[in-house]
Design a protein around this motif. Structure first.
Motif, PDB file in Angstrom:
ATOM      1  N   ARG A 174      97.972  43.945  50.394  1.00 29.92           N
ATOM      2  CA  ARG A 174      98.286  45.194  49.683  1.00 29.92           C
ATOM      3  C   ARG A 174      97.087  46.118  49.653  1.00 29.92           C
ATOM      4  O   ARG A 174      97.191  47.322  49.849  1.00 29.92           O
ATOM      5  CB  ARG A 174      98.687  44.872  48.236  1.00 29.92           C
ATOM      6  CG  ARG A 174     100.169  44.659  48.020  1.00 29.92           C
ATOM      7  CD  ARG A 174     100.544  44.838  46.544  1.00 29.92           C
ATOM      8  NE  ARG A 174      99.912  43.879  45.663  1.00 29.92           N
ATOM      9  CZ  ARG A 174     100.339  42.616  45.514  1.00 29.92           C
ATOM     10  NH1 ARG A 174     101.370  42.176  46.203  1.00 29.92           N
ATOM     11  NH2 ARG A 174      99.718  41.793  44.685  1.00 29.92           N
ATOM     12  N   ARG A 175      95.926  45.526  49.390  1.00 30.08           N
ATOM     13  CA  ARG A 175      94.699  46.318  49.306  1.00 30.08           C
ATOM     14  C   ARG A 175      94.419  47.013  50.637  1.00 30.08           C
ATOM     15  O   ARG A 175      94.210  48.221  50.704  1.00 30.08           O
ATOM     16  CB  ARG A 175      93.562  45.357  48.956  1.00 30.08           C
ATOM     17  CG  ARG A 175      92.228  45.966  48.718  1.00 30.08           C
ATOM     18  CD  ARG A 175      91.238  44.832  48.396  1.00 30.08           C
ATOM     19  NE  ARG A 175      90.033  45.347  47.768  1.00 30.08           N
ATOM     20  CZ  ARG A 175      89.002  45.840  48.453  1.00 30.08           C
ATOM     21  NH1 ARG A 175      89.074  45.891  49.764  1.00 30.08           N
ATOM     22  NH2 ARG A 175      87.938  46.291  47.823  1.00 30.08           N
ATOM     23  N   ARG A 176      94.459  46.226  51.693  1.00 28.16           N
ATOM     24  CA  ARG A 176      94.124  46.811  52.997  1.00 28.16           C
ATOM     25  C   ARG A 176      95.185  47.817  53.436  1.00 28.16           C
ATOM     26  O   ARG A 176      94.870  48.832  54.059  1.00 28.16           O
ATOM     27  CB  ARG A 176      93.964  45.703  54.032  1.00 28.16           C
ATOM     28  CG  ARG A 176      92.694  44.899  53.773  1.00 28.16           C
ATOM     29  CD  ARG A 176      92.388  43.927  54.874  1.00 28.16           C
ATOM     30  NE  ARG A 176      90.977  43.531  54.805  1.00 28.16           N
ATOM     31  CZ  ARG A 176      90.455  42.517  55.483  1.00 28.16           C
ATOM     32  NH1 ARG A 176      91.220  41.807  56.297  1.00 28.16           N
ATOM     33  NH2 ARG A 176      89.177  42.215  55.387  1.00 28.16           N
ATOM     34  N   GLN A 177      96.437  47.541  53.127  1.00 27.75           N
ATOM     35  CA  GLN A 177      97.489  48.483  53.497  1.00 27.75           C
ATOM     36  C   GLN A 177      97.300  49.812  52.760  1.00 27.75           C
ATOM     37  O   GLN A 177      97.465  50.887  53.348  1.00 27.75           O
ATOM     38  CB  GLN A 177      98.869  47.899  53.174  1.00 27.75           C
ATOM     39  CG  GLN A 177     100.025  48.789  53.623  1.00 27.75           C
ATOM     40  CD  GLN A 177     100.155  48.812  55.139  1.00 27.75           C
ATOM     41  OE1 GLN A 177     100.323  47.787  55.772  1.00 27.75           O
ATOM     42  NE2 GLN A 177     100.053  50.003  55.726  1.00 27.75           N
ATOM     43  N   SER A 178      96.934  49.745  51.484  1.00 22.92           N
ATOM     44  CA  SER A 178      96.785  51.000  50.734  1.00 22.92           C
ATOM     45  C   SER A 178      95.599  51.800  51.278  1.00 22.92           C
ATOM     46  O   SER A 178      95.659  53.031  51.374  1.00 22.92           O
ATOM     47  CB  SER A 178      96.623  50.720  49.235  1.00 22.92           C
ATOM     48  OG  SER A 178      95.357  50.135  48.973  1.00 22.92           O
ATOM     49  N   ILE A 179      94.544  51.098  51.659  1.00 25.11           N
ATOM     50  CA  ILE A 179      93.396  51.792  52.249  1.00 25.11           C
ATOM     51  C   ILE A 179      93.810  52.431  53.575  1.00 25.11           C
ATOM     52  O   ILE A 179      93.522  53.595  53.852  1.00 25.11           O
ATOM     53  CB  ILE A 179      92.230  50.806  52.449  1.00 25.11           C
ATOM     54  CG1 ILE A 179      91.659  50.390  51.088  1.00 25.11           C
ATOM     55  CG2 ILE A 179      91.140  51.428  53.320  1.00 25.11           C
ATOM     56  CD1 ILE A 179      90.670  49.240  51.168  1.00 25.11           C
TER      57      ILE A 179
END
Lengths: 611, 409
Positions: free
Chosen positions: B177-182
């Motif tokens: 989720r973190r990397r996707q949002s970035i």
């Protein structure tokens, strides 16, 4: 003991030099006429540069990260792939692009740096109450301009997603990573505004990266840089600042080909004095000499009053009469030698290509010349005589060897030796044609030659403006201004590319940078005359990414909506929004592309996982 | 068809399949492509490269360049005689070697078509390729006309390939989720910038956008697992010339690990580059490999034999690991080629450029023989590589030369 051995020194050897090698390649580099127009008072209008973007070079990114977090610059160098170079310079605006390796490395870099920044300072309230303020502050710092209205929510979305999982500090760190991976950080724009004038923020970065290889400071961002006098004042301030060494040293290393010192190998038998420390001292001396030169003439001809201790093995207690100026520096002489002996070819080519801006073709294939092996103590003049007697060689080598043989008083370490140092410069299309005796006489003739001044200006401009030799000229395609006389000082020369009036102008206007607000468009319908094409960019079986092109073939602006059959679950969508509730996907534009002008198009993209 | 074959000269063993087009379908395919590059041509003027054909296969002269490879003789298919059409000299050879003058090198061309199911479409490894920056002399791979950069640092390779974060399903979901949002924010920024650019400037961002998509695909890739998928690497100065042998070894091991862990189907490794200032100090030389190539003397042959040993080391590593997709060892399933940018180094011409094919290419190739193909364009070999990897292309970039190189199957 002669035996059939090729002499090919470095990448240069034998050529007829009768003309362009390959007509399909770039146009010829500037020769006399393109550069002599720089100082002859010609009334000409320099080219107005086109709008463009420039990816920061690895070196610029090193300095940029270093200004964000001390110690991080060397990680940039370690992680990022080397940049593409043109004419030896790594700042070319056309060549600098991203790649998978680059993007992966930037992500890793952003993760490393973000983890080390002090989140308590960045997010003083410790929670999401100050998240927008943090985003505005940090964003303005790394984007080198204030954030635009649509940008705050874009990065706030990152903060919110991660803060919900792991808390506000983690949200701030993830947001920092997003900033440091964003093109607005990694590239700088020279697009200008709707009136074809660079914005103040764009100018601040253009000056600071050109003169400091680093991001702008507050004073620069706060100056009215579109004003020629204010800009000239700031250019002088930047050049006088210690940070100018970051740009000047980097330029001088590439211009004078000092990187060769790193990979040079010296026979330990012939040169026991050689050491990494000696080379570093020589490099430092060369860089200091350029940065401290009052005039180009002084750079070419001055002799230092004293010799520092580390350099005694090269120069002895003081410079002898055989040595003068930059061409007498040990760093230059050593970098343009072979492992055993001096290289008249490299030294001649350095003068020809880097001080007269005359490019030489590579050696033609299929020619095999036999020259004697190197024997310690032997004269290069004798050894290289085949280059002038063999017609296949002499066409090109007459442009290099006769100059380089004038450096024969210096060995492969730059030390003075007894040798014949008669030299010749032929067909340079300059006043230096003729013979000379040794480096001091050559340097004196070069100092008096405006073609050399114009060439040095061109070299600096290639690096500073990130352009080809043609643009860094006063020819038909040249961006440089003409004047009636050469710049009087080195500083004045370095200022030229930045103070010219066309520096702030672009050849075409660019759209307003502030993205338009969300329009109240009611319920849009797909307009007649709007066509779409779907391109599958990648398909890995379990999913795919697609680009959809929306073209407005009508005579009026259209607010578009399109429907596509569902092919899976959308995991990512950009430049559009989607209504997933019906049987079909219903896409419409993001705020910046919801309306497409007549006969224009836009595109959006999405990735799906297959059912 | 027959007339063309007979025009190719003597020594050619006719193959059974009557139609070339059918051949691409009928023959087995290679699962992986591995290219190995060393610079500055070879020592043709002193005849230290060419093998001699025998009824049983081929032999090489004692002390010649290919001799260190003979432990792998049954896997080798040396080919002489090929030339690069319309290309010559160091830079021209480097440019044409894998591209035939087109915008894509054969590795990138194939990777773009078959690499989509892999964690990495392709992987490019380098050993001291970048001291002069990236230019037509220091790069051999191109994608869409842009240079493709190899990774020169084994430590960086290791982290990129095997440095995935471990954790339970919850942790991994959060990380995703973190990397996707970035990624979404980065792509939004890129889209906003691109929307302000004219066509010409906008294309500068295409490679950036596709790299972000590749990164997104990687978000869903499982962490590498299996035997030997975490080859540790000692960190060393990847630019120090005296480390050249150690870096070469590390890169070869990492590349073979990446293949054995099915992270990619297309891998290249580039040792130095044409006109490289590399001095083989570990062999006692004080003269650069490029200068040695112009001499073409015993010292040059010694350096070439060292490169030959490295290619042999690669083959040993490939033979020792099973292809995770089945079909035997990686050497059995792969099409491996030692490529060079020049024929004779001293003449720096692109004629009689030496190639060494190795491996069985999934059963497609019939190694253990020596092929002399004088006057045949190397583009036919590039076409063969495309077909070996399952593509149906009948030519590679240069339409004048159709059909794959005959005689390798």
């Amino acid at each position: 003991m002669r035996r059939a051995v090729l002499v090919i020194v470095g990448s240069l050897a034998l050529s007829a030099c009768t003309g362009m090698l390959d007509g399909k390649k770039d146009p010829p580099t500037p020769n006399g006429p393109q550069l002599t127009a720089c100082f002859d008072g010609t009334q000409r209008t320099p080219v107005t540069p086109p709008p463009r973007i420039r990816r920061l070079s690895r070196y610029e990114l090193e300095n940029t990260f270093e200004s964000l977090l001390a110690g991080s610059g060397k990680r940039v160098h370690a992680l990022l792939p080397a940049d593409a170079v043109r004419d030896g310079y790594d700042s070319d605006a056309e060549l600098l692009r991203a790649s998978e390796l680059y993007v992966d490395a930037v992500r890793r870099l952003s993760e490393e740096v973000s983890a080390q920044l002090d989140a308590n300072t960045l997010l003083p309230c410790g929670g999401s109450a100050c998240a927008d303020a943090f985003i505005r502050d940090f964003g303005a710092r790394v984007f080198r301009r204030p954030l635009r209205p649509a940008e705050v929510p874009r990065f706030r979305a990152v903060f919110d997603v991660v803060a919900a999982d792991d808390g506000a500090v983690a949200g701030a760190r993830a947001t920092i990573e997003a900033f440091l991976q964003s093109p607005s950080f990694l590239y700088r724009t020279e697009l200008g505004d709707t009136t074809s004038t660079l914005t103040n923020d764009e100018l601040a970065s253009a000056l600071s990266y050109g003169l400091w290889a680093s991001p702008p400071d507050r004073a620069l961002l706060d100056s009215a840089l579109q004003d020629d006098a204010t800009r000239a004042e700031q250019v002088r301030r930047l050049l006088a600042d210690p940070r100018a060494r970051l740009a000047l040293d980097h330029f001088a290393e590439q211009w004078l080909e000092l990187e060769r010192l790193d990979s040079a190998v010296r026979s330990p038998v012939l040169f026991p004095d050689d050491s990494p420390a000696l080379r570093e001292a020589l490099r430092r001396e060369a860089l200091d000499t350029f940065a401290n030169a009052s005039t180009l003439s002084a750079f070419l001809t001055d002799r230092p009053a004293t010799v520092s201790a580390p350099l005694l093995p090269v120069y002895g207690a003081s410079w002898g009469p055989e040595r003068a100026g930059v061409l007498g520096l040990g760093a230059i002489l050593m970098a343009h030698s072979t492992s055993e002996t001096s290289s008249p070819v490299h030294r001649g080519k350095l003068v020809r290509a880097r001080f007269f801006c005359q490019s030489l073709p590579p050696p033609p294939p299929g020619i095999n010349a036999a020259l004697p092996d190197f024997v310690p103590g032997q004269s290069n003049r004798e050894r290289f005589s085949a280059h002038s007697t063999n017609a296949a060689c002499s066409g090109c080598h007459r442009l290099m060897d006769p100059i380089g043989l004038g450096f024969e008083r210096f060995d492969a370490l730059g030390r003075t030796i007894d040798a014949d140092a008669r030299g010749e410069v032929l067909d340079t299309q300059s006043s230096v044609d003729g013979t000379f005796d040794g480096v001091p006489e050559l340097a004196g003739k070069m100092a008096a030659d405006q073609a050399v001044t114009a060439c040095v200006l061109s070299q600096w401009s290639r690096h500073a403006l990130g352009v080809s030799a043609n643009a860094a000229s006063c020819g038909e395609l040249g961006w440089l201004p003409s004047s009636s006389a050469p710049p009087a000082t080195m500083r004045a020369l370095l200022e030229v590319p930045f103070t010219a009036p066309n520096f702030v102008r672009r050849s075409a206007p660019s759209p307003d940078a502030d993205e338009p607000p969300v329009p109240d468009a009611g319920t849009p319908v797909t307009p007649t005359g709007v066509t779409t094409r779907v391109r599958i960019d990648s398909d890995w079986g379990a999913g795919s990414c697609r680009t959809v092109f929306v073209d407005n073939g009508t005579a009026s602006a259209q607010t578009w909506t399109i429907e596509l059959s569902k092919v899976g679950t959308i995991t990512s969508l950009w430049n559009a929004v989607v209504d997933d509730s019906g049987a079909m996907w219903r896409f419409s534009g993001a705020p910046h592309n919801v309306t497409v002008q007549p006969m224009e198009g836009t595109s959006f993209g999405f990735c799906v996982t297959s059912p | 068809m027959l007339s063309r074959r007979s025009a190719l000269g003597a020594g050619l063993s006719l193959i059974a399949a009557p139609f070339l087009n059918a051949r691409a379908q009928a023959l087995p395919q290679a699962r992986r492509l591995v290219l190995f590059f060393t610079p500055n041509g070879t020592a043709h003027r002193v005849e230290r490269w060419h093998p001699t054909s025998t009824s049983m296969g081929f032999t090489v002269a004692p002390g010649s360049i290919l001799e260190p490879l003979m432990a792998h003789q049954a896997s080798l298919l040396p080919i002489s005689g090929l030339y690069f059409p319309d290309a010559t000299n160091h830079e021209g050879g480097m440019r044409a070697m894998l591209t035939a003058g087109g915008p894509d090198s054969v590795d990138q061309y194939i990777a773009a078509r078959i690499g989509g199911g892999s964690r990495f479409r392709s992987l490019s490894f380098g050993v001291q390729t970048s001291a002069w920056g990236a230019n037509a002399q220091t790069r051999m791979s191109y994608a869409g006309g842009q240079l493709v950069h190899p990774e020169d640092s084994p430590a960086n390779v290791f982290t990129r390939l095997f440095g995935a974060v471990a954790g339970g399903p919850t942790e991994l979901a959060k990380l995703r989720r973190r990397r996707q949002s970035i990624l979404d924010a980065v792509r939004g920024d890129l889209g906003a910038l691109k929307s302000r650019l004219g066509t010409e400037q906008a294309t500068k961002l295409d490679a950036h956008l596709s790299a972000l998509r590749a990164m997104e695909i990687g978000l869903d890739a499982p962490p590498p697992s299996g035997m030997g998928c975490t080859t540790p690497v000692l960190s060393m100065d990847s630019q120090d010339p005296s480390n050249f042998p150690a870096i070469t070894r590390a890169q070869l091991e990492l590349m073979v690990s990446a293949l054995a862990c099915d992270m990619t189907r297309v891998a290249t490794v580039q040792l130095a580059h044409t006109v490289s200032p590399l001095v083989p100090t570990w062999l006692g030389s004080t003269t650069s490999h490029h200068e040695l190539s112009h001499r073409g003397d015993d010292e040059f042959v010694r350096a070439e034999r060292w490169f030959s040993e490295q290619f042999g080391a690669l083959l040993t590593l490939l033979a020792a690991r099973q292809d995770p997709a089945g079909g035997g060892s990686l050497l059995d399933t792969s099409a491996v080629v030692w490529v060079k940018e020049l024929g004779d180094g001293g003449l720096h011409t692109c004629e009689d450029v030496p190639f060494v094919l190795a491996g069985k290419a999934g059963g497609r190739w019939n190694p253990g023989r020596y092929l002399a193909r004088p006057g045949v364009p190397h583009t036919k070999l590039l076409t063969e590589l495309c077909q070996a990897m399952g593509l149906t292309d009948d030519y590679f970039h240069d339409q004048r030369y159709r059909g794959a190189l005959e005689g390798v199957s």
